[in-house]
Scaffold this active site. Structure first.
Site, PDB file in Angstrom:
ATOM      1  N   ASP A 122      24.907  -4.445  53.449  1.00 10.85           N
ATOM      2  CA  ASP A 122      24.737  -5.805  52.940  1.00 10.85           C
ATOM      3  C   ASP A 122      23.929  -5.822  51.644  1.00 10.85           C
ATOM      4  OD1 ASP A 122      24.485  -8.473  52.512  1.00 10.85           O
ATOM      5  OD2 ASP A 122      23.295  -8.901  54.294  1.00 10.85           O
ATOM      6  N   ASP A 179      27.194 -10.308  47.112  1.00 12.63           N
ATOM      7  CA  ASP A 179      26.788 -10.274  48.519  1.00 12.63           C
ATOM      8  C   ASP A 179      27.888  -9.678  49.386  1.00 12.63           C
ATOM      9  OD1 ASP A 179      25.701 -10.744  50.995  1.00 12.63           O
ATOM     10  OD2 ASP A 179      26.070 -12.906  50.966  1.00 12.63           O
TER      11      ASP A 179
END
Ligand code: NAG
Ligand code: NAG
Ligand code: NAG
Length: 411
Positions: free
Chosen positions: A297, A113
């Site tokens: 992201d 992440d």
């Protein structure tokens, strides 16, 4: 427009802006790590949107909140009637990445992440009723584990739920690079969203260490520690449409992209991989200049962009509408959404229309949820997997001026 295989998605519009990297061949201190498919994955666009809004603390539209509550209720009903297996749990993450923690190594599959900075895992200290099949890290079975006295961590989400716990230090290997004394954040509470996803054992946060939530003493991310032993302080994401991708660390693998890499500065002052967009176009229409900021992201599935840009895009999709209960734009699954072109500095990232047809929201496959949705309430755009899959992306953490590199590749 249907993208052709073998087309290159990204065009460096102004070659003068592009700078080639010196890094080329994998060598010691560099490695590649393949994702693994999550067997339990069932795509559901509204859930992905809800997850992103919660992650960034944005208010959930009423319809979407009701939709999510209904799904939770259905899930609980299915479980208590014993029919849970007939209706597999919804899972948020399509591809996971294996990492090894401790001595001897315990393998956990985590979500890489780039939008957060904690390495946290399900563990033997996670309450049983919060565990639903996840692999657990057991520090008592590792000869190299050591509890960090008095340290704790907590990540809050927009719906008041949170994950948190205590902190150990242990050896953490990602691919070939093993870091001793890496902070491993062990969950003693996990939000329901994580419990639900049986295949996801935790998160490997690769944003900047300034976002790390451990207190009283903040911890460095695995990558910040690893950067010291890697040949170059870079990692790259080569995510794929409906296939497992790879993350490379310490190397920029020339075989994974075509042409030049265009770099834009990343602004890390808020801890994110934030960068400026220069505009967009829909299908073959004229490029429109527009300035907005977004973050790269890998931990968010959809691309969330300014409302006005999103509205402009769906005007070109036959039958598209904003659906109150789904919380975003939907369209007939048979519509052929045009490509979306994102301006990143001088370069143009073409997201194929097929990627923007994220997934059906009904079991008949009639109505589909759009892969591009509004970033309303977040405060910046989220360049998630739907967009990242269309490029080869370099996360270059050079300390004085971090930057993001974008190159085209075969799609
Ligand atoms: C990394 O590990 C793989 C397989 O585990 C091996 O093939 C490769 O040579 C290793 N690379 C380095 C740089 O040690
Ligand atoms: C970086 O982001 C911060 C916070 O969003 C902002 O105040 C600052 O002006 C930005 N810096 C640059 C160089 O854009
Ligand atoms: C857009 O341009 C491509 C390449 O020039 C062409 O093949 C395609 O038909 C065009 N699409 C539309 C909707 O005009």
């Amino acid at each position: 427009m249907v993208p052709q295989p073998n087309t290159f998605a990204l065009v460096a519009a102004l070659a003068g802006f592009a700078s080639a990297s010196p890094v080329q061949q994998p060598k010691v201190g560099a490695f590649s790590l393949a994702q693994v498919a999550n067997a339990n994955f069932k795509p559901h666009g509204p859930s992905q949107l809800a997850k992103a809004l919660l992650k960034y603390g944005a208010a959930m539209p009423d319809g979407l909140a009701r939709n999510m509550a209904d799904r939770d209720a259905a899930r609980i009903a299915a479980r208590s009637s014993g029919s849970a297996l007939a209706d597999p749990e919804q899972n948020d993450i399509q591809y996971l990445t294996p990492i090894q923690i401790g001595t001897p190594p315990q393998t956990l599959n985590v979500d890489v992440d780039s939008g957060s900075s904690d390495l946290w895992v399900f563990s033997s200290e996670t309450p049983e009723d919060s565990v639903q099949g996840q692999a657990l890290y057991d520090p008592s079975k590792s000869s190299t584990s050591e509890e960090v006295q008095g340290a704790s961590w907590q990540i809050s989400y927009g719906d008041q739920s949170s994950s948190g716990g205590v902190v150990y230090r242990d050896t953490v290997a990602v691919g070939n690079v093993s870091i001793k004394g890496q902070a491993v954040e062990v969950a003693t509470t996990v939000s329901a969203q994580f419990t639900r996803d049986a295949s996801n054992d935790g998160l490997l946060g690769l944003a900047f260490s300034s976002l790390n939530t451990v207190s009283p003493q903040q911890e460095s991310t695995w990558f910040d520690n690893a950067a010291k032993v890697l040949d170059h302080p870079v990692w790259t994401a080569d995510l794929k449409y409906h296939a497992a991708g790879t993350y490379d660390f310490g190397v920029i693998d020339k075989s994974k992209y075509a042409g030049k890499i265009t770099y834009v500065n990343a602004n890390s002052s808020d801890g994110f991989w934030m960068f400026d967009m220069s505009g967009y176009s829909v299908g073959n229409s004229t490029f429109k200049t527009a300035q907005f900021q977004g973050i790269a992201d890998t931990g968010t599935t959809l691309a969330l962009l300014p409302e006005q840009v999103v509205r402009d895009y769906y005007r070109s999709v036959r039958g598209a509408k904003l659906d109150y209960f789904q919380g975003g734009y939907v369209f007939p699954c048979g519509a052929r959404p045009p490509n979306f072109v994102l301006g990143i500095g001088p370069t143009r990232l073409t997201i194929p229309g097929t990627y923007i047809n994220y997934a059906p929201i009904d079991s008949f496959g009639r109505t589909c949820f759009g892969g591009i949705q509004s970033d309303d309430g977040i405060g910046f755009s989220i360049i998630g997997d739907v967009a990242l899959k269309a490029a080869f992306v370099v996360f270059d953490a050079t300390p004085d001026q971090p930057r993001l590199g974008w190159a085209s590749k075969r799609l």
